[in-house]
Scaffold this active site. Sequence first.
Site, mmCIF file in Angstrom:
data_model
loop_
_atom_site.group_PDB
_atom_site.id
_atom_site.type_symbol
_atom_site.label_atom_id
_atom_site.label_comp_id
_atom_site.label_asym_id
_atom_site.label_seq_id
_atom_site.Cartn_x
_atom_site.Cartn_y
_atom_site.Cartn_z
ATOM 1 N NE ARG A 124 9.213 113.612 45.810
ATOM 2 C CZ ARG A 124 9.722 114.326 46.801
ATOM 3 N NH1 ARG A 124 10.412 115.424 46.539
ATOM 4 N NH2 ARG A 124 9.524 113.955 48.033
ATOM 5 C CE LYS A 146 1.610 99.633 29.498
ATOM 6 N NZ LYS A 146 0.908 98.391 29.126
ATOM 7 C CD GLU A 188 5.806 92.105 22.486
ATOM 8 O OE1 GLU A 188 4.740 92.480 21.947
ATOM 9 O OE2 GLU A 188 5.905 91.918 23.717
ATOM 10 C CE LYS A 230 4.367 100.532 23.356
ATOM 11 N NZ LYS A 230 5.086 99.727 24.281
ATOM 12 C CD GLU A 240 -2.461 99.090 29.587
ATOM 13 O OE1 GLU A 240 -1.301 99.063 29.159
ATOM 14 O OE2 GLU A 240 -2.935 98.230 30.350
ATOM 15 N NE ARG A 244 0.923 101.862 26.584
ATOM 16 C CZ ARG A 244 1.984 102.542 26.974
ATOM 17 N NH1 ARG A 244 1.857 103.801 27.358
ATOM 18 N NH2 ARG A 244 3.180 101.985 27.002
ATOM 19 C CG ASN A 248 -1.885 95.006 27.596
ATOM 20 O OD1 ASN A 248 -0.684 95.238 27.518
ATOM 21 N ND2 ASN A 248 -2.717 95.768 28.287
ATOM 22 C CG HIS A 251 1.472 91.062 26.270
ATOM 23 N ND1 HIS A 251 1.354 90.996 24.905
ATOM 24 C CD2 HIS A 251 2.721 91.556 26.511
ATOM 25 C CE1 HIS A 251 2.473 91.444 24.345
ATOM 26 N NE2 HIS A 251 3.316 91.782 25.295
ATOM 27 C CG HIS A 255 2.525 89.521 31.172
ATOM 28 N ND1 HIS A 255 1.944 90.760 31.320
ATOM 29 C CD2 HIS A 255 3.612 89.709 30.391
ATOM 30 C CE1 HIS A 255 2.655 91.660 30.650
ATOM 31 N NE2 HIS A 255 3.671 91.052 30.079
ATOM 32 C CG HIS A 267 8.069 89.519 26.995
ATOM 33 N ND1 HIS A 267 7.087 89.663 27.956
ATOM 34 C CD2 HIS A 267 7.702 90.337 25.966
ATOM 35 C CE1 HIS A 267 6.194 90.533 27.541
ATOM 36 N NE2 HIS A 267 6.526 90.965 26.333
HETATM 37 P P1 NAD Z 1 16.533 91.294 27.527
HETATM 38 O O1 NAD Z 1 16.733 92.701 27.845
HETATM 39 O O2 NAD Z 1 16.736 90.288 28.602
HETATM 40 O O3 NAD Z 1 17.471 90.941 26.282
HETATM 41 C C1 NAD Z 1 17.541 89.621 25.820
HETATM 42 C C2 NAD Z 1 18.974 89.081 25.788
HETATM 43 O O4 NAD Z 1 19.655 89.650 24.687
HETATM 44 C C3 NAD Z 1 19.815 89.410 27.021
HETATM 45 O O5 NAD Z 1 20.587 88.301 27.328
HETATM 46 C C4 NAD Z 1 20.685 90.562 26.545
HETATM 47 O O6 NAD Z 1 21.881 90.618 27.255
HETATM 48 C C5 NAD Z 1 20.908 90.207 25.105
HETATM 49 N N1 NAD Z 1 21.178 91.319 24.189
HETATM 50 C C6 NAD Z 1 20.583 92.535 24.190
HETATM 51 N N2 NAD Z 1 20.975 93.217 23.085
HETATM 52 C C7 NAD Z 1 21.827 92.429 22.406
HETATM 53 C C8 NAD Z 1 22.521 92.565 21.181
HETATM 54 N N3 NAD Z 1 22.374 93.628 20.392
HETATM 55 N N4 NAD Z 1 23.316 91.549 20.777
HETATM 56 C C9 NAD Z 1 23.437 90.426 21.545
HETATM 57 N N5 NAD Z 1 22.770 90.220 22.688
HETATM 58 C C10 NAD Z 1 21.977 91.221 23.116
HETATM 59 O O7 NAD Z 1 15.072 91.019 26.973
HETATM 60 P P2 NAD Z 1 14.195 91.633 25.781
HETATM 61 O O8 NAD Z 1 13.710 90.474 25.029
HETATM 62 O O9 NAD Z 1 14.897 92.712 25.072
HETATM 63 O O10 NAD Z 1 12.975 92.300 26.559
HETATM 64 C C11 NAD Z 1 12.124 91.554 27.402
HETATM 65 C C12 NAD Z 1 11.678 92.401 28.541
HETATM 66 O O11 NAD Z 1 11.012 93.564 28.034
HETATM 67 C C13 NAD Z 1 10.688 91.727 29.456
HETATM 68 O O12 NAD Z 1 10.997 92.000 30.776
HETATM 69 C C14 NAD Z 1 9.365 92.356 29.095
HETATM 70 O O13 NAD Z 1 8.445 92.349 30.156
HETATM 71 C C15 NAD Z 1 9.795 93.740 28.750
HETATM 72 N N6 NAD Z 1 8.851 94.457 27.884
HETATM 73 C C16 NAD Z 1 8.469 95.691 28.287
HETATM 74 C C17 NAD Z 1 7.605 96.414 27.504
HETATM 75 C C18 NAD Z 1 7.237 97.813 27.899
HETATM 76 O O14 NAD Z 1 6.321 98.379 27.304
HETATM 77 N N7 NAD Z 1 7.914 98.405 28.849
HETATM 78 C C19 NAD Z 1 7.128 95.876 26.306
HETATM 79 C C20 NAD Z 1 7.553 94.612 25.922
HETATM 80 C C21 NAD Z 1 8.428 93.907 26.725
HETATM 81 N N1 GLY Z 2 3.859 96.701 25.959
HETATM 82 C C1 GLY Z 2 2.529 97.173 26.031
HETATM 83 C C2 GLY Z 2 2.433 98.645 26.209
HETATM 84 O O1 GLY Z 2 3.412 99.347 26.170
HETATM 85 O O2 GLY Z 2 1.359 99.144 26.426
#
Ligand code: NAD
Ligand code: GLY
Length: 361
Positions: A124, A146, A188, A230, A240, A244, A248, A251, A255, A267
């Site tokens: 939990r 998130k 972003e 942010k 949100e 917040r 988006n 997005h 998305h 993304h």
């Molecule tokens: P990811 O985690 O898949 O990383 C992208 C690629 O880079 C992967 O292949 C990873 O192995 C590689 N990598 C990571 N760090 C590295 C480094 N320092 N050097 C070399 N390679 C490296 O993707 P991302 O672009 O980091 O994030 C996208 C995800 O984040 C999506 O799922 C998206 O929905 C999510 N997201 C979430 C929020 C939130 O608020 N929670 C906000 C924006 C995006």
């Molecule tokens: N990535 C959008 C949020 O965190 O609200």
Amino acid sequence: MEIKVNLNKRSDRTYKIQIGRKDFSSLKKLIPQKFAPDKCIVVTDSNVKRIYNSEIKAVFLSSKEHRSFVITIPAGEKSKSQKVRDKLEREIIKLNPSRQSLLIAFGGGVVGDIAGFLASTILRGIKYIQVPTTIISQVDSSVGGKTGINLPESKNLIGTIYQPAHVQIDIDFIQTLPEEEYFNGLAEIVKSFIIADEKAFGYLEKNINGLLKRNPQTLQYCIKQSVGIKSKIVEQDENETGLRKILNFGHTVGHAIEACSNYRVKHGFAVAEGILVEAQISNQLGKLSENDLQRIKNILEKFGLSKNIRRKYDFNSIWKKILFDKKKNKNGVGFSLISKIGKCEYNILVERYVVKSAYNK
Ligand code: NAD
Ligand code: GLY
């Protein structure tokens, strides 16, 4: 430098975002001093593990104060799935964690979202630290709590809002990102300046070369500004219910493109496409000037983010995905739209035909 996220002005919910260069190793001291965990469980992905194996060993696995374990998931968006979540959950439970155990998400947004989700549900809720290693995770996903996984229907349909206990951003991780991931991440940064900071957007326009060359000072400025934007938004509206939603911007369509591509489109590239369409909608509704629309198009083009990816997906399939979006309510889908660079509004119901015409433009 340090940014504090103050939630409900309660000290037990306040956490620090440490931003710097070459300061990842400071976690070795900080973890026992600040959290004194009985166990540390590091979740990372196959690429990050390969590149940073010796740093993982030096910072996490050499601790004398507690035992540490590393669990590696396959790199890529496909890991944000029920299947990988189940497997990871079982692996963590096998390590017999307690409420004093600490989870560490060491990687990009995929690792951060899935590990954060597990931290929020295992026993939990146990504490977790975000150590983001991509631009997207440094400026966006590691801040604000998130967490979640995707379903075939759409992105992030299962998840929680569960804040990390600490975020450690080391800008130097960005230097090892493959070219494609680097530009994917810039989307972003562009988004956060479009919605909230015209001055920083102007800085982007003047420092395109610095960003194209990954100049550390330019990157540090952009990452620091984005995180500042942010965290201020999250402080005001953690769940949100209002403000917040401006995060988006880009997005709703973004998305839908990701889901239509079965998550093959990354993304940031999908969000860039979403920014173009949603800026176009803002313009068609008479909110955004032609000049600002052009500035947005120009900057995306300079970063190679104007790829016309959406042409591969017909509007009907995109609209179906949009209707699964979390931003829908009984009256329709609420878009976040901009009235100028630096100013965004939310909950704007847009009729299907307007979205279609902007999408097909
Ligand atoms: P990811 O985690 O898949 O990383 C992208 C690629 O880079 C992967 O292949 C990873 O192995 C590689 N990598 C990571 N760090 C590295 C480094 N320092 N050097 C070399 N390679 C490296 O993707 P991302 O672009 O980091 O994030 C996208 C995800 O984040 C999506 O799922 C998206 O929905 C999510 N997201 C979430 C929020 C939130 O608020 N929670 C906000 C924006 C995006
Ligand atoms: N990535 C959008 C949020 O965190 O609200």
